[in-house]
Design a protein around this motif. Sequence first.
Motif, PDB file in Angstrom:
ATOM      1  N   GLU A  50      14.824  -2.907   4.157  1.00  0.00           N
ATOM      2  CA  GLU A  50      14.609  -1.871   5.172  1.00  0.00           C
ATOM      3  C   GLU A  50      13.133  -1.502   5.263  1.00  0.00           C
ATOM      4  O   GLU A  50      12.606  -1.304   6.371  1.00  0.00           O
ATOM      5  CB  GLU A  50      15.449  -0.634   4.851  1.00  0.00           C
ATOM      6  CG  GLU A  50      16.934  -0.834   5.079  1.00  0.00           C
ATOM      7  CD  GLU A  50      17.776   0.351   4.615  1.00  0.00           C
ATOM      8  OE1 GLU A  50      17.206   1.335   4.081  1.00  0.00           O
ATOM      9  OE2 GLU A  50      19.009   0.288   4.781  1.00  0.00           O
ATOM     10  N   ARG A  95      17.335  -4.096  -3.224  1.00  0.00           N
ATOM     11  CA  ARG A  95      17.102  -5.137  -2.223  1.00  0.00           C
ATOM     12  C   ARG A  95      17.282  -4.588  -0.804  1.00  0.00           C
ATOM     13  O   ARG A  95      16.513  -4.916   0.097  1.00  0.00           O
ATOM     14  CB  ARG A  95      18.042  -6.318  -2.451  1.00  0.00           C
ATOM     15  CG  ARG A  95      17.701  -7.115  -3.684  1.00  0.00           C
ATOM     16  CD  ARG A  95      18.729  -8.229  -3.918  1.00  0.00           C
ATOM     17  NE  ARG A  95      18.562  -8.854  -5.197  1.00  0.00           N
ATOM     18  CZ  ARG A  95      17.753  -9.868  -5.433  1.00  0.00           C
ATOM     19  NH1 ARG A  95      17.038 -10.361  -4.467  1.00  0.00           N
ATOM     20  NH2 ARG A  95      17.659 -10.389  -6.641  1.00  0.00           N
ATOM     21  N   THR A  96      18.291  -3.757  -0.616  1.00  0.00           N
ATOM     22  CA  THR A  96      18.523  -3.158   0.699  1.00  0.00           C
ATOM     23  C   THR A  96      17.343  -2.270   1.091  1.00  0.00           C
ATOM     24  O   THR A  96      16.843  -2.357   2.222  1.00  0.00           O
ATOM     25  CB  THR A  96      19.827  -2.327   0.687  1.00  0.00           C
ATOM     26  OG1 THR A  96      20.918  -3.189   0.348  1.00  0.00           O
ATOM     27  CG2 THR A  96      20.091  -1.678   2.029  1.00  0.00           C
ATOM     28  N   GLY A 100      21.321  -4.348  -5.721  1.00  0.00           N
ATOM     29  CA  GLY A 100      21.720  -4.385  -4.314  1.00  0.00           C
ATOM     30  C   GLY A 100      21.056  -3.264  -3.531  1.00  0.00           C
ATOM     31  O   GLY A 100      20.540  -3.482  -2.424  1.00  0.00           O
ATOM     32  N   ARG A 101      21.060  -2.076  -4.111  1.00  0.00           N
ATOM     33  CA  ARG A 101      20.405  -0.931  -3.444  1.00  0.00           C
ATOM     34  C   ARG A 101      18.907  -1.189  -3.295  1.00  0.00           C
ATOM     35  O   ARG A 101      18.322  -0.924  -2.248  1.00  0.00           O
ATOM     36  CB  ARG A 101      20.639   0.347  -4.238  1.00  0.00           C
ATOM     37  CG  ARG A 101      22.038   0.875  -4.145  1.00  0.00           C
ATOM     38  CD  ARG A 101      22.196   2.142  -4.959  1.00  0.00           C
ATOM     39  NE  ARG A 101      23.583   2.539  -5.031  1.00  0.00           N
ATOM     40  CZ  ARG A 101      24.089   3.294  -5.984  1.00  0.00           C
ATOM     41  NH1 ARG A 101      23.318   3.734  -6.955  1.00  0.00           N
ATOM     42  NH2 ARG A 101      25.366   3.613  -5.976  1.00  0.00           N
TER      43      ARG A 101
END
Length: 131
Positions: free
Chosen positions: A91, A86-87, A83-84
């Motif tokens: 960004e 992908r974030t 998740g991190r």
Amino acid sequence: MESELQEEQLEGAEGQVIYLSRERQVLVLQMESLRSENQQAEAGLEALYRLHQQEVHSLREESLQVFRTFRQVLEEQKRISEGRYRTLLLEAIQDAVHLSTQNLQLQADNKQLRKALDELKALSAHTKMKE
């Protein structure tokens, strides 16, 4: 009983028969005693074996539970990390698109400013020629 047998040992054939009969009784009692001890030992071993099997089963279950918990924690950490990632990736892509857009805008502004500067230079040169 054996000591009594030794004391009562009689002589002659009849005494021998009585002696052997009593000795046989002693041996039968000894065999029964040994069988009983053997049965008790087997029962004890079987009980220990069952206890050992229960402990092995319990330890196996406990180990499996530890591994399940470890796998769940690992999967959760993996999910959080993904998740991190992908974030951060999203960004970074958004920043790249924004910077590309700004770059194009700045290039267009720069082109307009150069054009305006060229026009001012031409106007300035034209004004100087008139003077």
